[in-house]
Write a protein that holds these residues in place. Structure first.
Motif, short mmCIF file in Angstrom:
data_model
loop_
_atom_site.label_atom_id
_atom_site.label_comp_id
_atom_site.label_asym_id
_atom_site.label_seq_id
_atom_site.Cartn_x
_atom_site.Cartn_y
_atom_site.Cartn_z
N ILE A 23 -4.67 -4.55 -4.22
CA ILE A 23 -3.45 -4.75 -5.01
C ILE A 23 -3.79 -4.82 -6.49
O ILE A 23 -3.13 -4.20 -7.34
CB ILE A 23 -2.71 -6.02 -4.54
N CYS A 24 -4.83 -5.56 -6.83
CA CYS A 24 -5.23 -5.68 -8.24
C CYS A 24 -5.71 -4.34 -8.80
O CYS A 24 -5.44 -4.01 -9.97
CB CYS A 24 -6.33 -6.73 -8.38
N ALA A 25 -6.40 -3.55 -7.98
CA ALA A 25 -6.85 -2.23 -8.44
C ALA A 25 -5.65 -1.33 -8.72
O ALA A 25 -5.63 -0.60 -9.72
CB ALA A 25 -7.76 -1.59 -7.38
N LEU A 26 -4.66 -1.38 -7.85
CA LEU A 26 -3.45 -0.56 -8.05
C LEU A 26 -2.70 -1.01 -9.30
O LEU A 26 -2.25 -0.18 -10.10
CB LEU A 26 -2.56 -0.65 -6.80
N HIS A 27 -2.53 -2.32 -9.47
CA HIS A 27 -1.92 -2.82 -10.71
C HIS A 27 -2.77 -2.43 -11.91
O HIS A 27 -2.24 -2.16 -13.00
CB HIS A 27 -1.77 -4.34 -10.64
N GLY A 28 -4.08 -2.42 -11.73
CA GLY A 28 -4.97 -2.04 -12.83
C GLY A 28 -4.69 -0.64 -13.34
O GLY A 28 -4.84 -0.35 -14.52
N LEU A 29 -4.26 0.24 -12.44
CA LEU A 29 -3.92 1.62 -12.81
C LEU A 29 -2.46 1.76 -13.21
O LEU A 29 -2.01 2.87 -13.52
CB LEU A 29 -4.22 2.57 -11.65
N GLY A 30 -1.71 0.66 -13.17
CA GLY A 30 -0.31 0.72 -13.55
C GLY A 30 0.58 1.36 -12.50
O GLY A 30 1.66 1.88 -12.83
N ILE A 31 0.17 1.34 -11.26
CA ILE A 31 0.93 1.97 -10.18
C ILE A 31 2.00 1.02 -9.68
O ILE A 31 1.76 -0.18 -9.48
CB ILE A 31 -0.02 2.40 -9.04
N GLY A 32 3.21 1.56 -9.46
CA GLY A 32 4.32 0.71 -9.04
C GLY A 32 5.48 1.52 -8.52
O GLY A 32 5.30 2.63 -7.98
N PRO A 33 6.71 1.02 -8.66
CA PRO A 33 7.89 1.68 -8.10
C PRO A 33 8.02 3.13 -8.54
O PRO A 33 7.83 3.46 -9.72
CB PRO A 33 9.05 0.83 -8.64
N GLY A 34 8.35 3.98 -7.58
CA GLY A 34 8.51 5.40 -7.85
C GLY A 34 7.25 6.22 -7.62
O GLY A 34 7.31 7.46 -7.61
N ASP A 35 6.12 5.56 -7.42
CA ASP A 35 4.84 6.25 -7.26
C ASP A 35 4.49 6.41 -5.78
O ASP A 35 4.93 5.63 -4.93
CB ASP A 35 3.72 5.48 -7.95
N GLU A 36 3.66 7.40 -5.50
CA GLU A 36 3.09 7.59 -4.17
C GLU A 36 1.57 7.46 -4.24
O GLU A 36 0.96 7.84 -5.24
CB GLU A 36 3.45 8.97 -3.61
N VAL A 37 0.99 6.93 -3.17
CA VAL A 37 -0.46 6.77 -3.07
C VAL A 37 -0.89 7.28 -1.70
O VAL A 37 -0.34 6.87 -0.67
CB VAL A 37 -0.89 5.31 -3.25
N ILE A 38 -1.88 8.17 -1.67
CA ILE A 38 -2.34 8.77 -0.41
C ILE A 38 -3.40 7.89 0.23
O ILE A 38 -4.37 7.46 -0.42
CB ILE A 38 -2.90 10.18 -0.66
N VAL A 39 -3.23 7.61 1.53
CA VAL A 39 -4.18 6.82 2.31
C VAL A 39 -4.49 7.58 3.60
O VAL A 39 -3.68 8.38 4.06
CB VAL A 39 -3.61 5.42 2.65
N PRO A 40 -5.67 7.35 4.20
CA PRO A 40 -5.99 8.05 5.44
C PRO A 40 -5.29 7.44 6.65
O PRO A 40 -4.91 6.26 6.64
CB PRO A 40 -7.51 7.88 5.55
N ALA A 41 -5.15 8.24 7.70
CA ALA A 41 -4.48 7.80 8.92
C ALA A 41 -5.31 6.80 9.71
O ALA A 41 -4.80 6.18 10.65
CB ALA A 41 -4.15 9.01 9.80
N TYR A 42 -6.58 6.66 9.36
CA TYR A 42 -7.47 5.73 10.07
C TYR A 42 -8.04 4.74 9.07
O TYR A 42 -9.01 5.02 8.37
CB TYR A 42 -8.58 6.52 10.76
N THR A 43 -7.41 3.59 8.99
CA THR A 43 -7.86 2.48 8.16
C THR A 43 -7.06 1.26 8.57
O THR A 43 -6.03 1.37 9.24
CB THR A 43 -7.66 2.78 6.66
N TYR A 44 -7.51 0.09 8.17
CA TYR A 44 -6.76 -1.13 8.48
C TYR A 44 -5.45 -1.13 7.69
O TYR A 44 -5.37 -0.56 6.59
CB TYR A 44 -7.60 -2.35 8.14
N ILE A 45 -4.43 -1.75 8.23
CA ILE A 45 -3.10 -1.75 7.61
C ILE A 45 -3.13 -2.32 6.19
O ILE A 45 -2.22 -2.06 5.40
CB ILE A 45 -2.09 -2.51 8.48
#
Length: 442
Positions: free
Chosen positions: A89-111
């Protein structure tokens, strides 16, 4: 063939003698939990006796741990927080990511990976994995949209993701990368520690991880602005405390208020000890896996499976291995036979069996787009559902069969773990058991 030889080659599942007696030793936690001894107990006791249990004190265990971790990783900045999820969460905030943005994650990872994306108000986009059991670079371009603001490759079960190809695609599209190294503390990719290739990396210190304090997390980066924003996301009073007691005197980022993910001094005291054990832990598991793979290569050529793809075997933490059978039915038969031989294992994806919590199909809150608020945030946020700054409206949909290739790969995958209680002989026997089953069932 003698009667004894026939009995030894007959599968235990069919009345033969199990090859591994007693079975391969297991442990219900990660390497770090199994390594806990008097050193961690002493560190906790001394911290309690000091009565300094706030991270912003002159003798802070947390600050010392951050410096030691940053030096080991080879980065300028490290921030300890209360969990791996918080670090993401802190890393995402560090990049200024928030409402309206999309972030790609793999289908195999912890929730935790997609949950962190949703927690900052962005929308997780689920991409396929390949036979590395990590993010598939071939599918990655299919998931990129004008709203893609970050990619999070996950280094699963100690094995580095296919970083060369992933980073190349990210750079082509000018998309930042956050490396989720929660399960790969100390892994390397072509001699460079994972988590240092992208804009930021994170570790988790959950009970099941390579290093542990029960819970905890670490964000690390070389980017000053990202680090400052991550600090503020973890503790809105951070500039005040760091000015009084820590190294950083000047801040260029205007303060903002969000969460409190402050690290525990008790956890940091434990982690300082655990960090010193990392080399020893990984030396042991890497030796086990090297022995396992060497023994497999001495066996007859496999007929019913192939090994998981690993881009850089030398950088692998050595805590897991996987074989990919040619079809799901074969994988089920192999897993059953291997368990009878004394080798604990199972297929990664088995709809009729134990659900692997890391498979996207089990991310109910994400797939159903459940929100803590009636407004349906983040999926129904107007910043996402309406045109914004020349961006088309976002329109993500999820389906339990949305990543069919990932499910097919995981249905064919049989995973094995290596732990501190195992010896090289166990690793050799594991390989021989696989060869025995393959000869009988292929």
């Amino acid at each position: 063939m003698s009667a004894h030889a026939t009995h030894n080659t007959r599968l235990a599942l069919h009345g033969g003698e199990p090859l591994i007696q007693p079975p391969v030793p297991t442990f219900s936690g990660g390497l770090g939990a199994d390594a806990i001894d008097h050193e961690e107990i002493h560190a906790v006791t001394q911290t309690l006796l000091s009565k300094n249990l706030f991270r912003h004190n002159p003798e802070s265990q947390t600050r010392a741990f951050e410096h030691e971790a940053a030096n080991l990783i080879g980065v300028r900045h490290a921030l300890a927080v209360n969990s791996g999820t918080s670090a993401l969460i802190c890393a995402l905030h560090g990049l200024g990511i928030g409402p309206g943005d999309e972030v790609i994650v793999p289908a195999y990872t912890y929730i935790a990976t997609p949950a962190a994306v949703a927690a900052v108000g962005a929308v997780p986009v689920i991409a396929e994995i390949d036979e590395s059991l990590g993010l598939d670079p071939a599918d990655l371009p299919n998931r990129i949209t004008p709203r893609t603001r970050a990619i999070i490759p996950v280094h699963m079960q100690g094995i580095p993701a296919r970083l060369h190809d992933i980073l190349h695609i990210a750079q082509q599209h000018n998309i930042p990368v956050i490396e989720d190294c929660a399960q790969a503390i100390g892994a390397r990719y072509h001699r460079q520690i994972v988590g240092t290739f992208g804009h930021a990396g994170i570790w988790s210190f959950n009970h099941f991880k390579i290093l542990t304090a029960g819970e905890g997390g670490l964000l690390f980066t070389n980017h000053e602005h990202l680090f400052e924003r991550a600090c503020l996301a973890s503790d809105p009073a951070m500039p005040l405390w760091m000015r009084d007691h820590e190294d950083k005197q000047q801040w260029s980022t205007p303060p903002f208020s969000l969460h409190c993910f402050r690290a525990s001094e008790i956890a940091s005291a434990i982690l300082r000890v655990q960090l010193r054990k990392l080399h020893t832990l990984l030396t042991h598991t890497r030796t086990l896996k090297t022995t396992f793979l060497h023994e497999l290569h001495l066996q007859p050529r496999p007929r019913g499976y192939r090994l998981q793809h690993v881009d850089d075997p030398e950088g692998d933490c050595g805590i897991s291995a996987a074989i990919l059978c040619h079809d799901p039915d074969t994988a089920q038969r192999y897993a059953e036979a291997l368990r009878a031989e004394g080798l604990p294992c199972g297929t990664a994806y088995n709809p009729a069996g134990f659900p692997d919590r890391h498979i996207y199909r089990n991310w109910t809150s994400i797939l159903q787009q459940n929100s803590p608020h009636p407004a349906g945030y983040p999926w129904k946020d107007p910043h996402y559902t309406r045109p914004l700054h020349n961006l088309p409206p976002g329109n993500i949909t999820y389906h339990p069969e949305g990543c069919p290739r990932s499910l097919y790969i995981l249905h064919r995958a049989i995973r094995f773990s290596f732990n501190l209680r195992m010896t090289q002989q166990h690793a050799q026997l594991m390989a021989r058991a696989i060869a025995k089953v393959d000869a009988a069932l292929a």
